[in-house]
Motif scaffolding. Sequence first.
Motif, PDB file in Angstrom:
ATOM      1  N   TYR A   1       0.832  -1.210   0.000  1.00 21.41           N
ATOM      2  CA  TYR A   1       0.000   0.000   0.000  1.00 21.41           C
ATOM      3  C   TYR A   1       0.862   1.254   0.000  1.00 21.41           C
ATOM      4  N   ILE A   2       1.858   1.290   0.862  1.00 16.95           N
ATOM      5  CA  ILE A   2       2.704   2.482   0.963  1.00 16.95           C
ATOM      6  C   ILE A   2       3.475   2.697  -0.336  1.00 16.95           C
ATOM      7  N   TRP A   3       4.023   1.634  -0.898  1.00 20.54           N
ATOM      8  CA  TRP A   3       4.798   1.764  -2.134  1.00 20.54           C
ATOM      9  C   TRP A   3       3.943   2.279  -3.282  1.00 20.54           C
ATOM     10  N   ARG A   4       2.706   1.827  -3.360  1.00 15.83           N
ATOM     11  CA  ARG A   4       1.853   2.217  -4.477  1.00 15.83           C
ATOM     12  C   ARG A   4       1.354   3.657  -4.373  1.00 15.83           C
ATOM     13  N   ASN A   5       1.206   4.192  -3.170  1.00 13.64           N
ATOM     14  CA  ASN A   5       0.489   5.460  -3.005  1.00 13.64           C
ATOM     15  C   ASN A   5       1.335   6.645  -2.578  1.00 13.64           C
ATOM     16  N   VAL A   6       2.459   6.413  -1.926  1.00  9.06           N
ATOM     17  CA  VAL A   6       3.226   7.524  -1.371  1.00  9.06           C
ATOM     18  C   VAL A   6       3.706   8.471  -2.467  1.00  9.06           C
ATOM     19  N   GLY A   7       4.122   7.940  -3.605  1.00  9.84           N
ATOM     20  CA  GLY A   7       4.608   8.793  -4.681  1.00  9.84           C
ATOM     21  C   GLY A   7       3.542   9.754  -5.176  1.00  9.84           C
ATOM     22  N   PHE A   8       2.340   9.257  -5.381  1.00  7.72           N
ATOM     23  CA  PHE A   8       1.234  10.106  -5.844  1.00  7.72           C
ATOM     24  C   PHE A   8       0.894  11.173  -4.818  1.00  7.72           C
ATOM     25  N   PHE A   9       0.847  10.786  -3.543  1.00  5.82           N
ATOM     26  CA  PHE A   9       0.569  11.763  -2.489  1.00  5.82           C
ATOM     27  C   PHE A   9       1.660  12.835  -2.431  1.00  5.82           C
ATOM     28  N   SER A  10       2.912  12.435  -2.641  1.00  9.22           N
ATOM     29  CA  SER A  10       4.013  13.400  -2.611  1.00  9.22           C
ATOM     30  C   SER A  10       3.872  14.429  -3.717  1.00  9.22           C
ATOM     31  N   VAL A  11       3.478  13.992  -4.900  1.00 13.02           N
ATOM     32  CA  VAL A  11       3.310  14.922  -6.024  1.00 13.02           C
ATOM     33  C   VAL A  11       2.217  15.938  -5.717  1.00 13.02           C
ATOM     34  N   LEU A  12       1.116  15.503  -5.096  1.00 13.26           N
ATOM     35  CA  LEU A  12       0.053  16.435  -4.716  1.00 13.26           C
ATOM     36  C   LEU A  12       0.559  17.470  -3.715  1.00 13.26           C
ATOM     37  N   LEU A  13       1.334  17.033  -2.735  1.00 12.19           N
ATOM     38  CA  LEU A  13       1.842  17.964  -1.734  1.00 12.19           C
ATOM     39  C   LEU A  13       2.889  18.902  -2.326  1.00 12.19           C
ATOM     40  N   ILE A  14       3.691  18.393  -3.253  1.00 10.44           N
ATOM     41  CA  ILE A  14       4.681  19.260  -3.906  1.00 10.44           C
ATOM     42  C   ILE A  14       3.984  20.370  -4.688  1.00 10.44           C
ATOM     43  N   ALA A  15       2.893  20.012  -5.361  1.00 14.43           N
ATOM     44  CA  ALA A  15       2.135  21.028  -6.104  1.00 14.43           C
ATOM     45  C   ALA A  15       1.617  22.114  -5.168  1.00 14.43           C
ATOM     46  N   ALA A  16       1.167  21.738  -3.978  1.00 14.96           N
ATOM     47  CA  ALA A  16       0.697  22.733  -3.010  1.00 14.96           C
ATOM     48  C   ALA A  16       1.853  23.581  -2.481  1.00 14.96           C
ATOM     49  N   MET A  17       3.005  22.951  -2.242  1.00 10.86           N
ATOM     50  CA  MET A  17       4.158  23.698  -1.729  1.00 10.86           C
ATOM     51  C   MET A  17       4.669  24.716  -2.733  1.00 10.86           C
ATOM     52  N   GLN A  18       4.593  24.399  -4.010  1.00  7.90           N
ATOM     53  CA  GLN A  18       5.112  25.309  -5.027  1.00  7.90           C
ATOM     54  C   GLN A  18       4.255  26.554  -5.199  1.00  7.90           C
ATOM     55  N   LEU A  19       3.063  26.556  -4.606  1.00  2.00           N
ATOM     56  CA  LEU A  19       2.212  27.749  -4.647  1.00  2.00           C
ATOM     57  C   LEU A  19       2.546  28.740  -3.537  1.00  2.00           C
ATOM     58  N   ILE A  20       3.408  28.334  -2.593  1.00  2.00           N
ATOM     59  CA  ILE A  20       3.788  29.226  -1.487  1.00  2.00           C
ATOM     60  C   ILE A  20       4.843  30.210  -1.994  1.00  2.00           C
ATOM     61  N   HIS A  21       4.640  31.471  -1.725  1.00  2.00           N
ATOM     62  CA  HIS A  21       5.568  32.500  -2.190  1.00  2.00           C
ATOM     63  C   HIS A  21       6.914  32.376  -1.460  1.00  2.00           C
ATOM     64  N   GLN A  22       7.988  32.495  -2.213  1.00  2.00           N
ATOM     65  CA  GLN A  22       9.331  32.373  -1.655  1.00  2.00           C
ATOM     66  C   GLN A  22       9.613  33.480  -0.642  1.00  2.00           C
ATOM     67  N   GLU A  23       8.935  34.623  -0.773  1.00  2.00           N
ATOM     68  CA  GLU A  23       9.177  35.731   0.151  1.00  2.00           C
ATOM     69  C   GLU A  23       8.871  35.347   1.598  1.00  2.00           C
ATOM     70  N   LEU A  24       7.914  34.462   1.784  1.00  2.00           N
ATOM     71  CA  LEU A  24       7.586  34.035   3.153  1.00  2.00           C
ATOM     72  C   LEU A  24       8.745  33.288   3.780  1.00  2.00           C
ATOM     73  N   TYR A  25       9.405  32.438   2.991  1.00  2.00           N
ATOM     74  CA  TYR A  25      10.567  31.716   3.513  1.00  2.00           C
ATOM     75  C   TYR A  25      11.738  32.670   3.740  1.00  2.00           C
ATOM     76  N   ASP A  26      11.907  33.647   2.837  1.00  2.00           N
ATOM     77  CA  ASP A  26      12.994  34.612   3.001  1.00  2.00           C
ATOM     78  C   ASP A  26      12.797  35.441   4.269  1.00  2.00           C
ATOM     79  N   PHE A  27      11.551  35.827   4.527  1.00  2.00           N
ATOM     80  CA  PHE A  27      11.276  36.611   5.740  1.00  2.00           C
ATOM     81  C   PHE A  27      11.531  35.767   6.990  1.00  2.00           C
ATOM     82  N   ALA A  28      11.100  34.490   6.959  1.00  2.00           N
ATOM     83  CA  ALA A  28      11.340  33.610   8.111  1.00  2.00           C
ATOM     84  C   ALA A  28      12.834  33.404   8.334  1.00  2.00           C
ATOM     85  N   GLU A  29      13.592  33.298   7.241  1.00  2.00           N
ATOM     86  CA  GLU A  29      15.040  33.121   7.372  1.00  2.00           C
ATOM     87  C   GLU A  29      15.695  34.370   7.949  1.00  2.00           C
TER      88      GLU A  29
END
Length: 285
Positions: A155-183
């Motif tokens: 189960y984990i092998w079949r699904n983790v990759g797909f779930f990761s791609v969905l989360l990566i798509a959400a992460m790429q919508l976060i503006h880099q300025e927020l990370y720069d300010f936190a840094e």
Amino acid sequence: MKSMKREAIWYLLPGLAGTMLFYVLPFVGGLYYAMQSDTFPPKFVGFMNIAAVLQNAVFRTALWNTIAFSLVCAPIAVLLALVLACIFRSASAASRRIRAAMLVSYILPTAATISVWKILFGYNSAAAALVSHFANQRIDLLQSEWQMIPIIFLYIWRNVGFFSVLLIAAMQLIHQELYDFAEMEGASALQKHWHVTMPLISPTIIIVFIFSWTGTLKIFKEVYALSGGYPAMNVYTLQHYINNHLQKLNYATVTSASYIFAGILALVFGVIYRLENAAHDFTAN
């Protein structure tokens, strides 16, 4: 605007008709069988069939196995997907190739996956030999109480990759300025992910968890392909129970078990819906 809505209804109508015909109507019509006896001629018994199913020890075991499997696999899959998403979220060419490779396990046909799993965990496999060495007895990982281990890995092998791609798509919508300010404020990499990434992608995490949890409920076909309708009791799920009684034409038992499970699903999705609303309110504020 009204004309656009009318056009949209015409496009949606075939799908809605199919849903009504193949899902809603059979679900409602099943009440007839759930409240009738399996004798001939059938007699009206009310909720006695549901009570009998709830008192059945095999049903309770199957229900508990289904719930336990989902409680173990769904959080692990989401957690691993989050870790992989944080690692491969960059837009580099190597990360893009890795993300594409992650989807292979998800789109691979079930028959091919089962063939590979029989090679990896079969009676003469290296994994079975290793477990047998430590257990001091010959163990068949696919036909014993140890079967839960390869099923979890599957189960984990079949699904983790797909779930990761969905989360990566959400992460790429976060503006880099927020990370720069936190840094600039002195936040570490872990603190940036915890205080910036996690709150902003929390709605997506809940959606991924829904996918993960519902996916655990569909593991029946893999277990059936590996061990048939009567696997080890610790992997005997509710779908096995329903399928076996359906083969025996015990419609009252099948429909009663289905309605019990539907009630549990409705309760769980109600909780998830409230959590999703809370996550949306949190991100909005």
